[in-house]
Design an enzyme around this catalytic site. Structure first.
Site, mmCIF file in Angstrom:
data_model
loop_
_atom_site.group_PDB
_atom_site.id
_atom_site.type_symbol
_atom_site.label_atom_id
_atom_site.label_comp_id
_atom_site.label_asym_id
_atom_site.label_seq_id
_atom_site.Cartn_x
_atom_site.Cartn_y
_atom_site.Cartn_z
ATOM 1 C CE LYS A 76 -2.450 1.452 3.667
ATOM 2 N NZ LYS A 76 -3.582 1.570 4.640
ATOM 3 N NE ARG A 119 -5.464 -1.258 6.972
ATOM 4 C CZ ARG A 119 -4.770 -0.432 7.713
ATOM 5 N NH1 ARG A 119 -5.239 -0.010 8.878
ATOM 6 N NH2 ARG A 119 -3.583 -0.016 7.323
ATOM 7 C CD GLN A 147 -10.769 4.753 9.908
ATOM 8 O OE1 GLN A 147 -11.485 4.006 10.562
ATOM 9 N NE2 GLN A 147 -10.117 4.328 8.840
ATOM 10 C CG ASP A 168 -14.906 16.635 14.781
ATOM 11 O OD1 ASP A 168 -14.425 15.578 14.318
ATOM 12 O OD2 ASP A 168 -14.464 17.775 14.479
ATOM 13 N N GLY A 232 -6.486 6.980 16.176
ATOM 14 C CA GLY A 232 -6.046 8.140 15.422
ATOM 15 C C GLY A 232 -4.554 8.416 15.435
ATOM 16 C CB ALA A 233 -2.120 8.883 18.132
ATOM 17 C CB SER A 306 -5.408 0.263 15.780
ATOM 18 O OG SER A 306 -5.256 0.320 14.388
#
Length: 335
Positions: A76, A119, A147, A168, A232-233, A306
């Site tokens: 990727k 994914r 996301q 947000d 996110g990080a 993640s």
């Protein structure tokens, strides 16, 4: 997922619109669960991603992997430009190239942005299914971008969601998110949160999907038994979770090697001396394989950290290719 790939002599081009036709979240969750087990059992080949900073814009990532048991390899190539939405462009753009592993023939070239969105959320759903309490129904989304939408889709596949609190930093973004998703999910109750704390208090599930460089989660806001997907990080300097949360939680990662190099959520408290490396070394694939425990009590806080790894992309790309060939979707070309 079949181990034998469909026969084809040309390379298939799959756009975002093609992927939307063939890649379902439910199937992707199973494909990611399978490849995470394979990864933690040492059945894949995956270097840590190569990151190239792009001054003033963001970064480029090259993410190769091979999955011999599924007969594929690939790479990727994506750009991550956080300010792109201000210019009317997606924050993530790129391509995935999928090859078969016998001759190296290129099977497909496909859009990476949609594949990544699906994914990534599918991986969080795999972790949620393995770690969250079975009755978890109240979701907090910190961040209301792409996301957030894919995580709402994914978690609704694995837990009986009833309510969703959304925060947000841009209130209008959160309002638009709720307006759109409430039409798509009429069975859910949506609430616009005034702050991360307002969203998180009382939540059974928390997904942090922000570009924040500093914590948006505080241990004092968390209820007993909550499960957190921290997404996110993905640089050593950035984090969404405070040190106290990571210290108190049962932490699982997608890749221990990648997490210890890239996950500021874990690296920063480790450098502060809050815990040793053993606290953050267990992989979700080891839980799925029965090698390591997941949740050990109803009251335990669990965290899936993640950073996103290439075997997930290649497994999802293989699934998309397999489905596309079966359905006659995509544009075959001779390279």
């Amino acid at each position: 997922m079949m181990n034998n790939l469909p026969e084809a002599t040309m390379t298939l081009i799959l756009t975002r619109q093609h992927l939307e036709q063939v890649l379902t979240m439910r199937d992707c969750i199973e494909a990611i669960a399978d490849v995470m087990r394979r990864f933690s059992l040492g059945e894949t080949v995956m270097p840590v991603r190569l990151m190239t900073p792009v001054p003033g814009r963001g970064s480029h990532a090259a993410m190769p992997a091979a999955i011999p048991g599924l007969g594929v390899l690939g790479i990727k190539s994506i750009t991550i430009f956080p300010t792109n939405p201000e210019r009317g462009a997606p924050a993530i753009l790129g391509l995935v190239i999928l090859n078969e592993s016998n001759t190296g023939r290129p099977l497909a070239v496909m859009d990476a942005a949609y594949l990544t969105a699906v994914r990534t959320a599918a991986a969080s759903a795999v972790a949620t299914r393995a770690l969250a309490r079975p009755d978890a129904s109240a979701l907090a989304l910190i961040g209301a971008g792409v996301q957030a939408g894919s995580h709402l889709w994914a978690l609704s596949e694995v837990r009986p969601l009833r309510s969703v609190a959304v925060y947000d930093i841009d209130r209008l973004v959160a309002e638009r998110f709720i307006e759109t998703k409430s039409r798509r999910h009429p069975e859910l109750t949506f609430r616009l949160a005034a702050s991360p704390e307002d969203a998180i208090r009382g939540a059974d599930l928390v997904c942090t999907v922000t570009t924040s460089q500093t914590p948006v989660v505080d241990l004092n806001w968390l209820k007993e038994g909550v499960h957190i997907n921290a997404v996110g990080a993905h640089t050593p300097e950035a984090r969404e979770l405070d040190s106290a949360t990571v210290t108190a939680a049962r932490v699982l990662v997608d890749s221990r090697e990648a997490a210890l190099k890239e996950a500021g959520d874990l690296i920063i408290p480790l450098q502060e001396g809050r815990f040793g490396a053993e606290h953050i070394r267990d992989e979700i694939g080891e839980v799925l394989a029965g090698i390591k425990p997941g949740r050990t009590s109803d009251a335990q806080i669990t965290v899936y950290k993640s950073v996103g790894i290439a075997v997930q992309d290649i497994a999802a790309a293989r699934l998309a290719y397999e489905r596309a060939v079966s359905l006659g979707v995509g544009v075959p070309v001779e390279l």
